[in-house]
Design a protein around this motif. Structure first.
Motif: not given
Length: 153
Positions: A64-71, A102-112, A135-142
């Protein structure tokens, strides 16, 4: 917090740590209020806590936590971008990014300060320890590590 650079210019940082609840929209609204308050106090760069739109959900494995993800870009970056532009500040925010099915990340975004996305960093080291099931939720960053230095004037 104030950081001094070699040429003695000052950069004022706003660091936001806040309680969260079950509503991502309410948490985003709280973050926007706190960022606005930091900007009014002179913050030029405001950093939010990790995954600020929700409680830390990685302490269990729940589909259910995957519903928290966004683009990215998405609703949160749009709201943060408008606030950054209106206040002429830089915002660093951690989001649960849905890159594709199926591809989710823990992402830091910088807004200028002009409201645009200046960059992203996808967390590369994903722990899998008791009560940290990232590791259940996040794919390693690329995206690697940012190599660009931005100078504030």
């Amino acid at each position: 917090m104030v950081a001094r650079t070699r040429n003695r210019d000052l950069v004022t940082l706003g660091l936001i740590q806040m309680s969260t609840n079950e509503s991502p929209d309410a948490n985003l609204a709280t973050a926007l209020l706190r960022i606005s308050a930091a900007a009014k106090k002179g913050a030029q760069i405001v950093c939010l806590q990790e995954l600020f739109r929700s409680r830390y959900f990685c302490q269990s494995e729940d589909q259910q936590n995957f519903k928290l993800a966004e683009t990215i870009p998405g609703p949160s970056t749009e709201a943060l971008g408008k606030l950054a532009r209106d206040n002429k500040i830089v915002i660093v925010a951690s989001l649960f990014e849905k890159r594709s099915a199926g591809i989710y990340h823990n992402t830091a975004v910088i807004i200028d300060a002009d409201g645009t996305i200046a960059g992203k960093y996808r967390k590369m080291h994903i722990p899998d320890d008791p009560l940290y099931y990232e590791k259940f939720y996040f794919t390693p960053g690329d995206l690697g590590f940012p190599r660009r230095l931005v100078l504030l004037h």
